[in-house]
Design an enzyme around this catalytic site. Sequence first.
Site, PDB file in Angstrom:
ATOM      1  N   SER A  67       0.874  -1.026   0.022  1.00  0.00           N
ATOM      2  CA  SER A  67       0.025  -0.150  -0.020  1.00  0.00           C
ATOM      3  C   SER A  67       0.936   1.375   0.119  1.00  0.00           C
ATOM      4  O   SER A  67       0.124   2.437   0.019  1.00  0.00           O
ATOM      5  CB  SER A  67      -0.896  -0.054   1.184  1.00  0.00           C
ATOM      6  OG  SER A  67      -1.831  -1.034   1.218  1.00  0.00           O
ATOM      7  N   GLY A  68       2.175   1.015  -0.020  1.00  0.00           N
ATOM      8  CA  GLY A  68       2.848   2.380  -0.271  1.00  0.00           C
ATOM      9  C   GLY A  68       3.902   2.494   1.294  1.00  0.00           C
ATOM     10  O   GLY A  68       4.193   3.532   1.474  1.00  0.00           O
ATOM     11  N   THR A  69       3.949   1.482   1.710  1.00  0.00           N
ATOM     12  CA  THR A  69       4.544   1.361   3.183  1.00  0.00           C
ATOM     13  C   THR A  69       6.057   2.075   3.142  1.00  0.00           C
ATOM     14  O   THR A  69       6.391   2.720   3.862  1.00  0.00           O
ATOM     15  CB  THR A  69       4.900  -0.028   3.773  1.00  0.00           C
ATOM     16  OG1 THR A  69       3.630  -0.947   3.212  1.00  0.00           O
ATOM     17  CG2 THR A  69       4.934  -0.182   5.248  1.00  0.00           C
ATOM     18  N   TRP A  71       7.214   4.274   0.993  1.00  0.00           N
ATOM     19  CA  TRP A  71       7.045   5.717   0.712  1.00  0.00           C
ATOM     20  C   TRP A  71       6.514   6.419   2.056  1.00  0.00           C
ATOM     21  O   TRP A  71       7.347   7.293   2.444  1.00  0.00           O
ATOM     22  CB  TRP A  71       5.773   5.913  -0.132  1.00  0.00           C
ATOM     23  CG  TRP A  71       5.752   7.027  -0.837  1.00  0.00           C
ATOM     24  CD1 TRP A  71       6.674   8.186  -0.622  1.00  0.00           C
ATOM     25  CD2 TRP A  71       4.712   7.712  -1.428  1.00  0.00           C
ATOM     26  NE1 TRP A  71       6.103   9.176  -1.218  1.00  0.00           N
ATOM     27  CE2 TRP A  71       5.017   8.975  -1.820  1.00  0.00           C
ATOM     28  CE3 TRP A  71       3.543   7.222  -1.987  1.00  0.00           C
ATOM     29  CZ2 TRP A  71       4.174   9.896  -2.556  1.00  0.00           C
ATOM     30  CZ3 TRP A  71       2.697   7.971  -2.803  1.00  0.00           C
ATOM     31  CH2 TRP A  71       2.958   9.304  -3.118  1.00  0.00           C
ATOM     32  N   HIS A 134       2.361  -4.651   9.712  1.00  0.00           N
ATOM     33  CA  HIS A 134       1.032  -4.981   8.779  1.00  0.00           C
ATOM     34  C   HIS A 134      -0.076  -5.545   9.607  1.00  0.00           C
ATOM     35  O   HIS A 134      -1.139  -5.940   8.928  1.00  0.00           O
ATOM     36  CB  HIS A 134       1.333  -5.871   7.833  1.00  0.00           C
ATOM     37  CG  HIS A 134       2.418  -5.382   6.713  1.00  0.00           C
ATOM     38  ND1 HIS A 134       2.287  -4.085   6.145  1.00  0.00           N
ATOM     39  CD2 HIS A 134       3.390  -5.938   6.189  1.00  0.00           C
ATOM     40  CE1 HIS A 134       3.095  -3.866   5.171  1.00  0.00           C
ATOM     41  NE2 HIS A 134       3.823  -5.152   4.951  1.00  0.00           N
ATOM     42  N   ARG A 290       8.189  -0.009  -7.926  1.00  0.00           N
ATOM     43  CA  ARG A 290       7.778  -0.326  -9.394  1.00  0.00           C
ATOM     44  C   ARG A 290       7.078   0.764 -10.060  1.00  0.00           C
ATOM     45  O   ARG A 290       7.949   1.775 -10.448  1.00  0.00           O
ATOM     46  CB  ARG A 290       6.807  -1.638  -9.438  1.00  0.00           C
ATOM     47  CG  ARG A 290       6.366  -2.195 -10.660  1.00  0.00           C
ATOM     48  CD  ARG A 290       5.369  -3.565 -10.252  1.00  0.00           C
ATOM     49  NE  ARG A 290       4.152  -2.937  -9.916  1.00  0.00           N
ATOM     50  CZ  ARG A 290       3.120  -2.719 -10.725  1.00  0.00           C
ATOM     51  NH1 ARG A 290       3.255  -2.950 -11.918  1.00  0.00           N
ATOM     52  NH2 ARG A 290       1.915  -2.245 -10.353  1.00  0.00           N
ATOM     53  N   LYS A 291       5.925   1.009 -10.103  1.00  0.00           N
ATOM     54  CA  LYS A 291       5.285   2.019 -10.801  1.00  0.00           C
ATOM     55  C   LYS A 291       4.906   3.430  -9.674  1.00  0.00           C
ATOM     56  O   LYS A 291       4.950   4.435 -10.161  1.00  0.00           O
ATOM     57  CB  LYS A 291       4.109   1.717 -11.722  1.00  0.00           C
ATOM     58  CG  LYS A 291       4.259   0.943 -13.022  1.00  0.00           C
ATOM     59  CD  LYS A 291       3.205   0.556 -13.699  1.00  0.00           C
ATOM     60  CE  LYS A 291       3.154  -0.161 -14.903  1.00  0.00           C
ATOM     61  NZ  LYS A 291       1.831  -0.450 -15.378  1.00  0.00           N
ATOM     62  N   GLY A 292       4.183   2.652  -8.696  1.00  0.00           N
ATOM     63  CA  GLY A 292       3.554   3.655  -7.867  1.00  0.00           C
ATOM     64  C   GLY A 292       2.535   4.545  -8.428  1.00  0.00           C
ATOM     65  O   GLY A 292       2.699   5.731  -8.107  1.00  0.00           O
TER      66      GLY A 292
HETATM   67  P1  A3P Z   1       3.326  -0.681  -7.436  1.00  0.00           P
HETATM   68  O1  A3P Z   1       3.687  -2.052  -7.540  1.00  0.00           O
HETATM   69  O2  A3P Z   1       1.724  -0.460  -7.800  1.00  0.00           O
HETATM   70  O3  A3P Z   1       4.096   0.131  -8.246  1.00  0.00           O
HETATM   71  P2  A3P Z   1       4.981  -1.398  -0.256  1.00  0.00           P
HETATM   72  O4  A3P Z   1       5.952  -0.234  -0.209  1.00  0.00           O
HETATM   73  O5  A3P Z   1       3.974  -1.350   0.992  1.00  0.00           O
HETATM   74  O6  A3P Z   1       5.429  -2.668  -0.363  1.00  0.00           O
HETATM   75  O7  A3P Z   1       4.174  -0.913  -1.477  1.00  0.00           O
HETATM   76  C1  A3P Z   1       4.909  -0.980  -2.729  1.00  0.00           C
HETATM   77  C2  A3P Z   1       3.896  -0.047  -3.702  1.00  0.00           C
HETATM   78  O8  A3P Z   1       4.385   1.408  -3.462  1.00  0.00           O
HETATM   79  C3  A3P Z   1       4.604  -0.255  -5.057  1.00  0.00           C
HETATM   80  O9  A3P Z   1       3.541  -0.090  -5.841  1.00  0.00           O
HETATM   81  C4  A3P Z   1       5.680   0.703  -5.299  1.00  0.00           C
HETATM   82  O10 A3P Z   1       6.012   1.009  -6.562  1.00  0.00           O
HETATM   83  C5  A3P Z   1       4.966   2.019  -4.487  1.00  0.00           C
HETATM   84  N1  A3P Z   1       5.770   2.769  -4.097  1.00  0.00           N
HETATM   85  C6  A3P Z   1       7.115   2.560  -3.532  1.00  0.00           C
HETATM   86  N2  A3P Z   1       7.824   3.712  -3.214  1.00  0.00           N
HETATM   87  C7  A3P Z   1       7.004   4.730  -3.577  1.00  0.00           C
HETATM   88  C8  A3P Z   1       7.184   6.143  -3.597  1.00  0.00           C
HETATM   89  N3  A3P Z   1       8.423   6.550  -3.195  1.00  0.00           N
HETATM   90  N4  A3P Z   1       6.373   7.054  -4.238  1.00  0.00           N
HETATM   91  C9  A3P Z   1       5.028   6.046  -4.869  1.00  0.00           C
HETATM   92  N5  A3P Z   1       5.032   5.053  -4.789  1.00  0.00           N
HETATM   93  C10 A3P Z   1       5.948   4.239  -4.042  1.00  0.00           C
END
Ligand code: A3P
Length: 324
Positions: A67-69, A71, A134, A290-292
């Site tokens: 979910s963007g952990t 980030w 989580h 990945r894409k974010g």
């Molecule tokens: P996607 O696979 O949709 O690109 P987590 O950190 O909870 O494991 O989540 C990973 C997801 O957050 C991935 O999504 C990743 O690309 C995205 N992510 C990681 N760092 C990010 C950032 N700095 N800004 C935006 N999205 C980010």
Amino acid sequence: MNLRDDNVSEETKNLISSLPTDEDSQGKLCKYQGCWYYYNTLQAVINFQTNFQPQDTDIVLASFPKSGTTWLKALSIAILERAKHHSNDPLTHPLLSDNPHGIVPFFEIDMYLQTATPDLTKFSTSTPRLFSTHMPLHTMKEGLKDKDSPCKVVYLCRNIKDALISRWYFRCKYQNKEAAGSILESMFESFCSGVSFYGPFWDHAHSYWSGSLENPKQVLFMRFEALKSEPYVQVKRLAEFLGYPFTKEEEESGLINKIVELCSLRNLSGLEVNKTGKTWMNVDYDSYFRKGEVGDWKNYLTSEMENKIDMIIEEKLKGSGLRL
Ligand code: A3P
């Protein structure tokens, strides 16, 4: 990744025998306090609940996986560390030499996975201490011991379909497999039934949603999509909640934008440590980036899948005020 059932005590095995159990392609799962765990993660959750000694100033960053952990961790570190690292000095800023997961440990994935009594000083070196999880809120709060604990909790919520696609990619990459449609279909069914690692998704998000309504000073409910669309506003909100608001001078100096840029996917994923490093569990740091994007699910899910998951969410969250 915590997929095996080693490190599980006899006591936990007895507990598991009284719990609902199931299995997915990665291992055996059991449902504890309303949430599905692999057995060794459950052991870590129990280790945490029993042995963690919270401090009033602790901050917990919580999320459903993917979910963007990463980030949220980066932004929180940058906010808390800003006084020490004004110029983002590459020699000293922690984000430039370590991955956010190396700086902010997970209770149940890092700290308590292999031992019931870890040396916490080895894990969280920041002041205040930053941790992550989580687990759903009610389970995590047992580890904070006091019902009225002053520890602050930030939850980052993401669209369930985007979290699913992200998990699909992450899992396939970790297992060195091609991201095949058949794997997505089986993960989709698990998500819909709720029987997936840390699922059901809706109960997970709801635990933090209701916690944030009951105690907004303790629990902040944030959204990945809002961070994407208005990062400036959300970073300010996060800093205020954590008790580290930006001063007028900091705002005027453009510091918030600098933090947004420092923590951007483009910047973090380009750093050497994130291109070549690994977690202690051997997960490549680069697989966290990945894409974010918002709405990437539209490239992979059929309209039948979309309708099915939307209907489940609507039914499960009816009357809660929470939208996913
Ligand atoms: P996607 O696979 O949709 O690109 P987590 O950190 O909870 O494991 O989540 C990973 C997801 O957050 C991935 O999504 C990743 O690309 C995205 N992510 C990681 N760092 C990010 C950032 N700095 N800004 C935006 N999205 C980010």
